[in-house]
Design a protein around this motif. Structure first.
Motif, PDB file in Angstrom:
ATOM      1  N   UNK A   1       0.849  -1.192   0.000  1.00  0.00           N
ATOM      2  CA  UNK A   1       0.000   0.000   0.000  1.00  0.00           C
ATOM      3  C   UNK A   1       0.890   1.249   0.000  1.00  0.00           C
TER       4      UNK A   1
ATOM      5  N   UNK B   1      13.011  -0.214  17.576  1.00  0.00           N
ATOM      6  CA  UNK B   1      12.909   1.014  16.806  1.00  0.00           C
ATOM      7  C   UNK B   1      11.860   1.943  17.406  1.00  0.00           C
ATOM      8  N   UNK B   2      10.692   1.371  17.689  1.00  0.00           N
ATOM      9  CA  UNK B   2       9.653   2.188  18.321  1.00  0.00           C
ATOM     10  C   UNK B   2       9.809   2.041  19.830  1.00  0.00           C
ATOM     11  N   UNK B   3      10.300   3.055  20.472  1.00  0.00           N
ATOM     12  CA  UNK B   3      10.680   2.886  21.869  1.00  0.00           C
ATOM     13  C   UNK B   3       9.491   2.901  22.818  1.00  0.00           C
TER      14      UNK B   3
ATOM     15  N   UNK C   1       8.372   4.172  26.834  1.00  0.00           N
ATOM     16  CA  UNK C   1       7.012   3.711  27.041  1.00  0.00           C
ATOM     17  C   UNK C   1       6.097   4.270  25.965  1.00  0.00           C
ATOM     18  N   UNK C   2       5.219   3.400  25.520  1.00  0.00           N
ATOM     19  CA  UNK C   2       4.392   3.851  24.423  1.00  0.00           C
ATOM     20  C   UNK C   2       3.141   3.023  24.376  1.00  0.00           C
ATOM     21  N   UNK C   3       2.069   3.633  23.937  1.00  0.00           N
ATOM     22  CA  UNK C   3       0.828   2.882  23.758  1.00  0.00           C
ATOM     23  C   UNK C   3       0.919   1.968  22.554  1.00  0.00           C
ATOM     24  N   UNK C   4       1.981   2.101  21.792  1.00  0.00           N
ATOM     25  CA  UNK C   4       2.194   1.222  20.655  1.00  0.00           C
ATOM     26  C   UNK C   4       2.424  -0.197  21.152  1.00  0.00           C
TER      27      UNK C   4
ATOM     28  N   UNK D   1       4.342  -9.726  32.182  1.00  0.00           N
ATOM     29  CA  UNK D   1       3.452  -9.505  33.330  1.00  0.00           C
ATOM     30  C   UNK D   1       3.816 -10.460  34.460  1.00  0.00           C
TER      31      UNK D   1
ATOM     32  N   UNK E   1      -8.190 -12.129  28.297  1.00  0.00           N
ATOM     33  CA  UNK E   1      -8.224 -11.794  26.860  1.00  0.00           C
ATOM     34  C   UNK E   1      -9.459 -12.398  26.210  1.00  0.00           C
TER      35      UNK E   1
ATOM     36  N   UNK F   1     -12.592 -10.613  27.198  1.00  0.00           N
ATOM     37  CA  UNK F   1     -12.756  -9.347  26.483  1.00  0.00           C
ATOM     38  C   UNK F   1     -13.269  -9.582  25.065  1.00  0.00           C
ATOM     39  N   UNK F   2     -12.973 -10.766  24.546  1.00  0.00           N
ATOM     40  CA  UNK F   2     -13.450 -11.085  23.202  1.00  0.00           C
ATOM     41  C   UNK F   2     -14.811 -11.756  23.230  1.00  0.00           C
TER      42      UNK F   2
ATOM     43  N   UNK G   1       3.166   2.778   4.434  1.00  0.00           N
ATOM     44  CA  UNK G   1       2.734   3.923   5.242  1.00  0.00           C
ATOM     45  C   UNK G   1       2.593   3.563   6.725  1.00  0.00           C
TER      46      UNK G   1
ATOM     47  N   UNK H   1       4.039   7.507  17.814  1.00  0.00           N
ATOM     48  CA  UNK H   1       5.025   7.505  18.902  1.00  0.00           C
ATOM     49  C   UNK H   1       5.341   8.938  19.332  1.00  0.00           C
TER      50      UNK H   1
ATOM     51  N   UNK I   1       3.570  10.795  22.144  1.00  0.00           N
ATOM     52  CA  UNK I   1       3.890  10.464  23.532  1.00  0.00           C
ATOM     53  C   UNK I   1       4.900  11.474  24.067  1.00  0.00           C
TER      54      UNK I   1
ATOM     55  N   UNK J   1      15.037   8.333  23.096  1.00  0.00           N
ATOM     56  CA  UNK J   1      15.023   7.281  22.069  1.00  0.00           C
ATOM     57  C   UNK J   1      14.189   7.687  20.846  1.00  0.00           C
TER      58      UNK J   1
ATOM     59  N   UNK K   1     -12.453  -4.447  20.142  1.00  0.00           N
ATOM     60  CA  UNK K   1     -12.994  -5.769  20.480  1.00  0.00           C
ATOM     61  C   UNK K   1     -13.404  -6.528  19.233  1.00  0.00           C
TER      62      UNK K   1
ATOM     63  N   UNK L   1      -2.355   8.120  20.083  1.00  0.00           N
ATOM     64  CA  UNK L   1      -1.285   7.161  19.837  1.00  0.00           C
ATOM     65  C   UNK L   1      -1.838   5.753  19.677  1.00  0.00           C
TER      66      UNK L   1
END
Lengths: 977, 299
Positions: free
Chosen positions: A1, A29-31, A33-36, A108, A250, A253-254, B2, B11, B14, B19, B73, B87
């Protein structure tokens, strides 16, 4: 895409290229703390140098510099990943958090993981090897060097082996926490002396699974399930709590439905869509009613049953002479379970028929996405508890929810045990103390009967190791254990390998301090989803120092005091047992790199990681690391994902040579078995008459892998059970428990003692201050209606009378328990002897009195605050640390599975004047009488063995002697002990 | 792909950490700003949560967040703690785009692409327009640059997914009515509606609140925005409402944000607000807006 905007396209290409380059180096690469990401974790490329602000210095901004080192938690058997934050300035561990690289726990942890720090800095921990002074059990100790202790122990074992007294060496283990290392050590000594705790734990459940599928543990794929059935909450609130709980949530939640059968309102039950609180022991009747509904209404997976059950064999055994068609098998199923109506299930369980029907209808909607699980609970509580597991798995087998996404897998396909540097030999001996004649089908050693068997039949153990095991406190009938351990004519030497004081170590000759989870090496792998992984436990300070360029050759160089680890201990001890190689032991502990030298743990694990874990060398190489370096850096590795339905795999042409298919569809081949670096145990399958090995089963004309069972199919009917004397129980059925209303007096009620406090760690949490603060006592759960009947309120003392004595405990009046049933957790009630050592934070001081066969234990001082190098010990606010109820339980060995049936029939009375909290009273004569009563339920191998052996060779066994040792002794030959 | 661009932008919403420096440079945004800039913008003025812009109350959580959680969900993905954070949503979009590129099975690939389109159209585009505008207004040059890049990326993606020229509104934007006059709903309810962007077509930030006090010459009472506005209305309701009407007018004619149908929606809502606010200002003396004592407590 792509996107139309050219500038953006350029930008995105630049970004992707950079990401590829960074990730190729094994960096993030994507550091965070992150919601990613799943959660906030330090990026792994910064684990060598991680900086955080010191919270205690707030508001000043003081930086703390850490090396982050992974290890594996040892506070239950889940083996979750931990990440130790090692302070670079002091080389002390500051905290433990989750390891995001661990496939099972996924970063966890439950409360027990971070509490590892409490264990490390425990002011009461044992820091030096100790030798008893004076009488055994007198509480007096002197420090001793490791050399002196090892030489003494090794000399005894050497003498015993040279004198062919192999049966006198015994290693008794509680929580193994590793995959077979010590089992191999014992086997390498040529000793059938492995003795596990499993018959007081999971044997009942294991037996139920084993007879179905030749593998003894379930591996439920909760995360992908549509319907989840948990038979009690033990596992989801204790054992495997964290990896399973996160996947159960999990699924919820599903939209998955959670059904929990537990007489108590457990933590897990509070999350259930249906909390079913049955009369204990009736669970199998409920499962059979659900099964009947599925069969009667055609809601089951007919094609799966036709292809994968041993239905022809079942028909022949249960309804011989019929048409032999699948239709007639379906009729047989209906006939077999005709009596298990919802009304009958209600009569047995006390759960309304409508509720059971509702659950059955939910199960009927699950398709193949039905994950079910039990581990202890009902299977460990009841006579015939193993049938609770067998009938629970019947639901999976009916729905075809077996080894498919959302279903329940067998453990052995979701587990990876790498082949070690040396494989052991099979001992030539059979140990009757652990595998007695009366229990040929017991899945594991009859460990908890040791005092009774020795009292009845004599015998001596020259050298007895306990490791992460505390039989005096954990087993039923602990006073018999105290008598055994103090009798030097029966136990020549008792060596307790333990990081902390426990009730059995008081009766040892040597107490040898072994490390906690951050202070030892082990390799683990557990079935927690459909995949295979290995987790590496390691001494984190050793790894940290090595990262900082310091060479460590012995774990004692980094552990506190003289604390050691067991890997190095066993290697060293074995080396000393066979100093000149005359016993043939030494080669198993010798370096391959440097012949003639002792094997090191580095070489041991290096060999495994380089040779026995597919994909690991490649993954390490990508990051410029060696496999051992990779495991020291990340602590875990996922070997395989989505193993899938192994039973349905076609057998490759290379394995099909001169194939013969017998009349029952089993396929045999002359092609040798392909070598596998995964040595996870499977039951041995008999070859055909011409020596071809079993390779699979013929299903509709195709040779598929099948199941490791005698028939190659899922065994609805078990010839093994039938042939060994139990034809009436050879299929999934309901056995009325020993605490069934028909079997107890009208004034008795069942006592459930099999549940945990989810934050406690069996015998090793006495020093975990955070956990103790959360939970430190074990009151008796009693329903308000019952409490009113004896006029007690919460906090009042009650006397609980068992078959052999009584204990005095506080009542907790709660609607969270079924009326007419009481419950008391086995997790608390720790004690220490007057004048002796112990864990002051959560052990009461007690006095034990003997009066003939009467034993009493009374608390003389409760736990409380004390001064130490940890200021928190001065802030201990609790004094009540529970009651040691297990002392008052006689042994109840199930005649088939061998599991101790924990539930008790008790009378609950208001305490009498003079009764003291925590008081225990036991009549040893009466408890021994109960042992004799239960022994009468057995059907011994000597009377029922179909082939002159002591035990079906097919059944799993932790250490397997050679086949000759399986033969029953001849009539003139006394059974050796 | 993309996906990396979208994820990289996610990111950077945040709090800046060292980093992220490489990412920022690669995206041409230059060096990272100080953390205080991020905090000032996203913690105190322009909340980066869909529910604030799309919910009928203009607050975190509620129906709007539930709808978004339902989307996670429905995809079978573990719902994060804050499913409607910019984010989280950009990360989800990136993940779906990525998976749709790598999925081998045709039908699943199409489903994933559909899901990515739905994520963009139903859950990001509807609020990106006011959110990104507010970032441009209140943020530093760095975050204005970031907002421009996010806007461009979303527009380009909308083109790619064939969403740019449609006339149907995302469901979020049809769920809540515009602001109603205080004469109909009462002063207190009116006050609450003023802080719900979905109703008014505009964002009134804390910084805006401070400007209001300064421009009109009223005493600012420190507190959350509703409290501050209530205090202004208590002091001089007419001039306060006139200021808010003028503020709304700026939102009618602001720069285009994402896709035309959505931009028109927001612009129309702002225009409606201008009319209603002017009417309310004319009748301000007859409306009871507040129960608090504008001068503070005597005791």
């Amino acid at each position: 895409m792509t996107v139309g905007d050219e500038a953006l396209t350029g930008l995105t290409e630049r970004l992707s290229a950079a990401r590829e380059e960074v990730e190729a180096r094994g960096e993030t690469f994507y550091p965070g703390a992150s919601r990613i990401h799943l959660a906030s974790f330090p990026p792994k490329e910064q684990w060598d140098h991680w900086v955080e602000l010191d919270s205690k210095s707030w508001p000043k901004k003081k930086e703390k510099r850490y090396v982050l080192v992974p290890t594996t938690c040892f506070n239950c058997e889940s083996a979750c990943g931990l990440l130790a934050y090692v302070d670079k300035d002091t080389l002390e561990v500051r905290k433990f958090e989750g390891n995001p690289e661990h496939p099972g726990s996924r970063g966890r942890n439950c409360a027990k993981g971070p509490a590892t720090l409490n264990q490390v800095v425990d002011p009461d921990r044992i820091l030096t090897p100790l030798r008893r002074v004076g009488e055994r059990g007198s509480g007096k100790w002197e420090p001793v060097t490791w050399d002196a202790a090892l030489n003494d122990i090794a000399a005894r074992i050497n003498r015993a082996l040279r004198e062919d007294r192999h049966r006198e060496i015994m290693y008794h283990v509680g929580r193994p926490g590793e995959d077979g290392f010590t089992e191999r050590v014992i086997a390498q000594w040529g000793v059938d002396g492995h003795n596990s705790h499993t018959n007081i734990c999971s044997s009942g459940a294991r037996a139920g699974y084993h007879f179905w599928m030749g593998m003894d543990r379930p591996s439920p794929d909760h995360a992908n399930a549509k319907v989840i059935i948990l038979l009690s909450s033990h596992l989801e609130a204790g054992h495997y709590f964290n990896p399973h709980a996160q996947r159960v949530m999990e699924a919820k939640k599903n939209g998955a439905k959670l059904i929990v059968l537990d007489t108590r309102l457990s933590n897990t039950a509070t999350h259930a869509d249906h909390w079913i609180s049955p009369y204990p022991g009736s669970e199998a009747a409920m499962f059979l009613a659900i099964a009947r509904y599925l069969i009667e209404h055609g809601h089951y997976n007919r094609e799966f049953v036709r292809k994968w059950w041993n239905w022809q064999q079942s028909l022949e055994a249960m309804k011989p002479g019929g048409s032999g068609t699948f239709d007639s098998f379906e009729e047989l199923l209906l006939e077999t379970y005709a009596e298990y109506t919802f009304a009958y299930a209600e009569q047995e369980s006390g759960v309304p028929a409508g509720t059971i029907e509702d659950v059955a209808k939910i199960v009927a909607t699950s398709g193949t996405k039905l994950s079910t699980h039990t581990w202890r609970s009902a299977t460990a509580g009841n006579l015939g508890g193993w049938q609770a597991a067998r009938t629970l798995f019947l639901l999976n087998a009916l729905m075809g929810a077996v080894a498919v996404p959302g279903g329940t897998y067998p453990n052995s396909w979701n587990k990876y045990v790498p082949k070690p540097i040396h494989l052991p030999r099979h001992p030539n001996h059979w140990n009757d103390l652990t595998w007695p004649d009366e229990y040929p089908l017991a899945l594991m050693e009859m460990s908890f009967l040791l005092p009774h068997l020795m009292k009845e039949r004599g015998g001596k153990i020259d050298t007895y190791f306990t490791r992460v095991y505390n039989p005096v406190w954990t087993n039923p009938d602990g006073f018999h254990w105290i008598d055994l351990l103090t009798d030097e004519s029966k136990i020549g030497m008792h060596i307790a390998l333990t990081p902390t004081w426990n009730e059995s170590a008081y009766f040892a000759d040597y107490v040898l301090p072994m490390g906690h989870s951050a202070e030892r090496h082990d390799l683990t792998s557990y079935e927690q989803y459909d995949g295979q992984w290995i987790g590496f436990r390691q001494p984190v300070l050793r790894a940290a120092k090595e990262r900082l360029g310091v060479r460590v050759t012995d774990t004692r160089q980094v552990n506190p005091g003289e604390v050691w680890e067991e890997n190095e201990f066993w290697i060293d001890l074995s080396w000393r047992i066979d100093p000149d190689g005359a016993l043939g032991i030494r080669p198993f502990f010798e370096s391959k790199d440097h012949p003639g030298e002792k094997l090191t743990v580095d070489e041991y694990y290096r060999y495994i990681f380089e040779n026995s874990v597919p994909g690991l060398p490649e993954a390490a190489s990508k990051e410029g690391l060696k496999p051992l370096e990779f495991m020291r850096r990340y602590g875990a590795f996922e070997v395989r994902k989505k193993v899938g339905a192994v039973y349905a795999e076609s057998v490759g042409i290379e394995e099909l040579e001169d194939v013969q298919v017998d009349t029952s569809g089993r396929a045999f081949t002359r092609a040798p078995k392909p070598a596998s670096p995964n040595v996870v145990p499977f039951p041995p399958l008999e070859p055909d008459a011409d020596g071809r090995r079993r390779v699979g089963v013929d299903v509709d004309g195709e040779i598929l892998r099948g199941w490791p069972t005698p028939s190659g199919k899922l065994e609805f009917w078990s010839d093994v059970l039938s042939d060994w004397g139990w034809p009436e129980l050879a299929f999934p059925t309901y056995i009325k428990s020993h605490i069934h209303p028909d079997h107890i007096a009208h004034d008795q009620v069942p006592l459930i003692s099999t549940f945990r406090l989810p934050v406690q760690i069996h015998t090793r949490s006495a020093n975990a201050k955070w956990l103790n603060e959360i939970a430190h006592t074990n009151p008796l759960w009693i329903h308000p209606t019952q409490a009113a009947g004896i006029q007690v309120s919460t906090g009042d003392l009650v006397r609980v009378e068992t078959d052999s004595g009584y204990f005095v405990v506080k009542a907790w009046v709660t609607e969270g328990i079924r009326p007419g049933v009481v419950a008391c957790s086995h997790h608390m009630g720790r004690w220490k002897l007057q004048g002796g050592p112990g864990q002051r934070m959560s052990m009461a001081t007690v006095k034990i009195d003997k009066d003939g066969d009467r034993r009493t234990l009374k608390q003389t001082q409760s736990a409380g605050a004390f001064d130490s190098n940890d200021p928190d010990t001065g802030r201990v606010w609790w004094t009540d640390v529970g009651v040691h109820q297990n002392l008052t339980f006689a042994v109840h060995p199930d005649p088939i599975s061998g599991a101790h049936c924990w539930h008790q029939a008790v009378r609950v009375l208001k305490a009498e004047p003079g009764d003291q909290y925590g008081e225990i009273s036991v009549d040893l004569n009466r408890s021994y009488g109960v042992y004799e009563e239960w022994l009468k339920k057995t059907r011994a191998a000597s009377a029922h063995s179909p082939d002159g052996t002591r035990r079906p060779y097919w059944l799993l066994r932790p250490v397997r002697p050679n086949r000759v040792a399986y033969a029953l002794p001849g009539p003139s030959e006394p059974a050796p002990v | 792909m993309p996906a990396d661009l979208v994820r990289g932008l996610a990111v950077l919403a945040e709090a800046p950490e060292p980093e992220q420096g490489q990412l920022s440079e690669l995206l041409g945004l230059g060096p990272l700003p100080p953390k205080s800039e991020h905090a000032d913008l996203f913690l105190f003025n322009v909340y980066p949560y869909a529910s604030v812009y799309l919910g009928p109350e203009g607050q975190l959580g509620g129906e709007a967040r539930s709808r978004i959680a339902g989307f996670w969900n429905a995809l079978g993905i573990d719902v994060p703690a804050e499913p409607d954070h910019i984010t989280s949503l950009l990360g989800l979009l990136a993940g779906l785009i990525e998976r749709s590129s790598t999925e081998e099975e045709e039908s699943r690939r199409l489903l994933l692409r559909e899901a990515a389109g739905a994520c963009l159209f139903e859950h990001i585009v509807p609020w990106a327009s006011p959110f990104l505008h507010a970032v441009r207004v209140h943020g530093s040059d760095y975050y204005a640059g970031w907002a421009n890049l996010v806007g461009r990326t979303l527009m380009a993606l909308a083109d790619t997914f064939g969403l740019a020229s449609g006339t149907r509104l995302p469901a979020h934007l049809t769920a809540t009515e515009a602001i109603r006059t205080p004469g109909v709903i009462g002063g207190s309810a009116f006050l609450e509606q003023l802080l719900a962007p979905i109703r008014t077509g505009m964002v009134i930030s804390r910084q805006d609140m401070a400007c209001l006090g300064r421009d009109v010459g009223l005493g600012a009472r420190i507190g959350e925005r509703r409290y501050m506005l209530e205090a202004y209305l208590g002091q001089d309701p007419q001039r306060t409402l006139e200021w808010v009407a003028a503020h709304a007018e700026k939102w009618v004619e602001r720069d285009a944000g994402t896709i035309p149908v959505v931009d028109r929606f927001w612009s129309h809502r702002a225009a409606e607000s201008v009319q209603i606010l002017r009417g309310a200002a004319d009748q301000a003396s007859e409306i009871e807006f507040t129960e608090i004592n504008p001068g503070g407590s005597d005791s």
